[in-house]
Write an enzyme that holds these catalytic residues in place. Structure first.
Site, PDB file in Angstrom:
ATOM      1  CE  LYS A 167      37.492  36.396  43.388  1.00 31.04           C
ATOM      2  NZ  LYS A 167      36.768  37.428  44.158  1.00 31.04           N
TER       3      LYS A 167
ATOM      4  CG  ASP B 230      35.018  34.790  39.366  1.00 27.89           C
ATOM      5  OD1 ASP B 230      34.394  34.048  38.598  1.00 27.89           O
ATOM      6  OD2 ASP B 230      35.291  35.956  39.074  1.00 27.89           O
TER       7      ASP B 230
END
Length: 214
Positions: free
Chosen positions: A121, A139
DNA sequence: ATCCCGAGGG
DNA sequence: CCCTCTGGAT
């Protein structure tokens, strides 16, 4: 495919609602941006913004962060949470940057993910924010909303990313992250989603299922 | 009590 | 797959 058309309509609607300007963490140099993204894990960007100025003032160069006193660093980032591991990772990450990359931040995901505290991420978001490289950053907001819209059908962020790659043309990959985060914070919240005020509710499988049950 | 621009380890 | 780390906001 129908879904691709739907995706484009929804993204246009989100542009209309939230604007097309980008945002991002305050920084002067790439290593600062990377640490800011790292710090945002399980925290809010507002909390991160609050500690950045003092942090950048104290540690002006990546070499200085690489030699940070851990307890002092922990004290400066305590309010963002997870501060033991974050402080340790931030220092080690900068040590790696100095030792292995001449103080520069690598420009590919594989090398980024070798750095302490940098997962997929963080690496994806950095590639997009710092270099403008199209990556889908999954996310918590992107994950939740993508599943509600029926664009994804997994909780594993990597699987969601791969699913979204199939539905989304590459020139929308950066935009999806920015706009779904904005929508996730303003309307489609994890705790109390405001489905009655949601401009996407006629596309939303979650909302359709909720209506059917009433 | 639950979630926030997750990562690392078991 | 699971768990832990963590303060702050709601």
């Amino acid at each position: 495919m129908m879904k691709k058309l739907q995706v484009k309509k929804i993204l246009d609607k989100l542009d209309e609602l939230y604007g097309v300007d980008k945002d991002g963490f305050l920084h002067r140099e790439p290593w600062q941006l990377l640490l800011a993204i790292m710090m945002s894990a399980q925290s809010t960007d507002a909390q991160v913004d609050l500690v950045l100025p003092a942090l950048y003032d104290k540690y002006q160069k990546v070499e200085e962060m690489a030699e940070a006193d851990i307890e002092e660093l922990e004290g400066m980032i305590k309010t963002i949470g997870l501060y033991h591991s974050k402080a340790k990772n931030m220092k080690k990450c900068c040590q790696q940057l100095v030792a292995e990359y001449n103080g520069q931040v690598p420009d590919n995901r594989e090398d980024l993910m070798k750095l302490a505290g940098v997962g997929r991420k963080t690496a994806n978001l950095f590639m997009s924010d710092a270099y403008g490289v199209p990556e889908i950053t999954v996310d918590t907001h992107v994950n939740r909303i993508s599943n509600k819209l029926g664009w994804a059908h997994h909780s594993d962020p990597l699987k969601v990313e791969l699913e979204l790659q199939e539905v989304l043309p590459e020139d929308h990959w950066i935009r999806i992250n920015i706009q779904l985060i904005r929508h996730g914070r303003a309307v489609c919240k994890a705790r109390k989603p405001m489905c009655g005020d949601c401009a996407l509710s006629n596309w939303c499988e979650f909302q359709l299922a909720a209506v059917k049950e009433v």
